[in-house]
Design an enzyme around this catalytic site. Sequence first.
Site, mmCIF file in Angstrom:
data_model
loop_
_atom_site.group_PDB
_atom_site.id
_atom_site.type_symbol
_atom_site.label_atom_id
_atom_site.label_comp_id
_atom_site.label_asym_id
_atom_site.label_seq_id
_atom_site.Cartn_x
_atom_site.Cartn_y
_atom_site.Cartn_z
ATOM 1 C CG ASP A 148 10.814 -8.557 0.744
ATOM 2 O OD1 ASP A 148 9.665 -9.039 -0.034
ATOM 3 O OD2 ASP A 148 11.828 -8.572 0.039
ATOM 4 C CB ILE B 178 -4.104 -0.851 -7.323
ATOM 5 C CG1 ILE B 178 -3.863 -0.691 -8.536
ATOM 6 C CG2 ILE B 178 -5.233 -1.161 -6.839
ATOM 7 C CD1 ILE B 178 -4.105 -1.806 -9.604
ATOM 8 C CE1 TYR C 248 0.672 -9.870 -11.641
ATOM 9 C CE2 TYR C 248 -0.381 -10.290 -13.744
ATOM 10 C CZ TYR C 248 -0.248 -9.384 -12.545
ATOM 11 O OH TYR C 248 -1.154 -8.412 -12.152
ATOM 12 C CB SER D 296 -1.030 0.078 1.314
ATOM 13 O OG SER D 296 -0.456 -0.695 2.233
#
Length: 410
Positions: free
Chosen positions: A187, A141, A280, A137
């Site tokens: 991470d 987006i 992906y 965040s």
Amino acid sequence: MYAVQEKNMAIVKALLAAGADVTLKDLKGGAAIEICLLSAGRKSNVQIIKALLEAGSDPNAENHSKATPLMLAAGTGQLDVINLLLDAGVDINHEDNKGKTALHICCEHTRMTRAGRLLLSRGADINHKDHSVVTGSSEGIGKAYARELAKRGVNIVLISRGENRLYKTAEDIKKDFKVQTCTIALDFNSGKDVYSVIWEKIKDKEVGILVNNVGVMYDYPQYFLDVPEERLWQLINVNVAAATMMTYMIMPQMVERKKGAVVMVSSGACSQITPQMTVYAATKSFLDYFARALDFEYRSKGIIVQSLMPFYVATKMTRFSHTLSNPGLLIPSAERYAESAVATLGYTSRTSGYWPHTIQAWFTNWIPEWLWMRGATTLNNALRRQAEQRKAPQSLIKRDSSEFDVSKFS
Ligand SMILES: NC(=O)c1ccc[n+]([C@@H]2O[C@H](COP(=O)([O-])OP(=O)(O)OC[C@H]3O[C@@H](n4cnc5c(N)ncnc54)[C@H](OP(=O)(O)O)[C@@H]3O)[C@@H](O)[C@H]2O)c1
């Protein structure tokens, strides 16, 4: 601090005039205002605290329990001080490390009803509790989605790697929407220990909305064997494992309260088989499937799970191509996309989140797979060429599948 503790106004004034540092804290993390509030004799508190504030004391200074002077004033029923601190701009809905606000503290002390009434009359939020957790965040987006939620009065827990960017995003949200924020810099690609770190930070908060947004993509569309091994692990750890484990960790308290929402940020890339985005798109298919099945399992328990499937949005992720970096109607900015996507929460359990993307989704699902594959290959070849032109020559050296070191897994 000793002068404040002794309530000796003359010495306090003399020390302030001599430039005493009002930001210093004691071993428990308490600043001068806190010491004033906790020491005996209240008569001169307003006068002393006023002088400290004028000298630059931070009215929102937190001690080791993240409690602020307002909470101490509320807990001890010091109405004048409450008014003084609120006039100085303190955050009335600030939470301590147990998630309690000044109003909660008043409610715990039954004789503090006047302080409670005062806080309510000055705008304390009676329903203040729920938090939203948004992963990934600090930008893109996730950041835009977090801001949209904050706009609706929700407190936000932000999780990303870059500490400075995360902190800046959190501060901006706090300032712009007057909500609480909490940052967790880590991470998701560094193993399962990160979840205990997150749990420690959020275990006392009621999380109403979890947005599993964090995600990584290839640097640009590539054939499977050209994708570096490290990126494949990232795709699994960040796109798949993070959403699974965050949901596993947070959903039990939603089930207990019989309310909550989980958003899985999947992708339009998994609407049809998309060559050169193989892993992906596969991770995004996982999220879409996970969301849909979970929604079915837990809807009767009051939890809604949404699969959010954006097509291209102009963010850092699409910077490999100048075509995809320019926001427009089909490729919106993250802000425009999030504004539209947040409005769909609670209304639909599977959506692209943005009407021009819904048209793209309809088109994608309608055309035959062979035609889609050809179109996607042409588009991705063009995007790869664009990205390769942007990259330095050394990064264009193709990987050979013999680079793959199988011995690591034996
Ligand atoms: N943009 C698009 O066109 C598009 C289309 C479909 C779906 N999506 C999906 O939407 C989501 C958000 O994408 P985006 O375009 O906003 O991406 P972005 O601009 O690259 O932002 C990704 C966010 O995740 C954080 N992040 C990345 N790796 C992380 C890690 N290992 N651990 C913790 N945080 C990490 C980044 O901050 P740090 O770098 O500081 O960690 C950043 O805040 C992703 O799941 C993506 O797959 C995007």
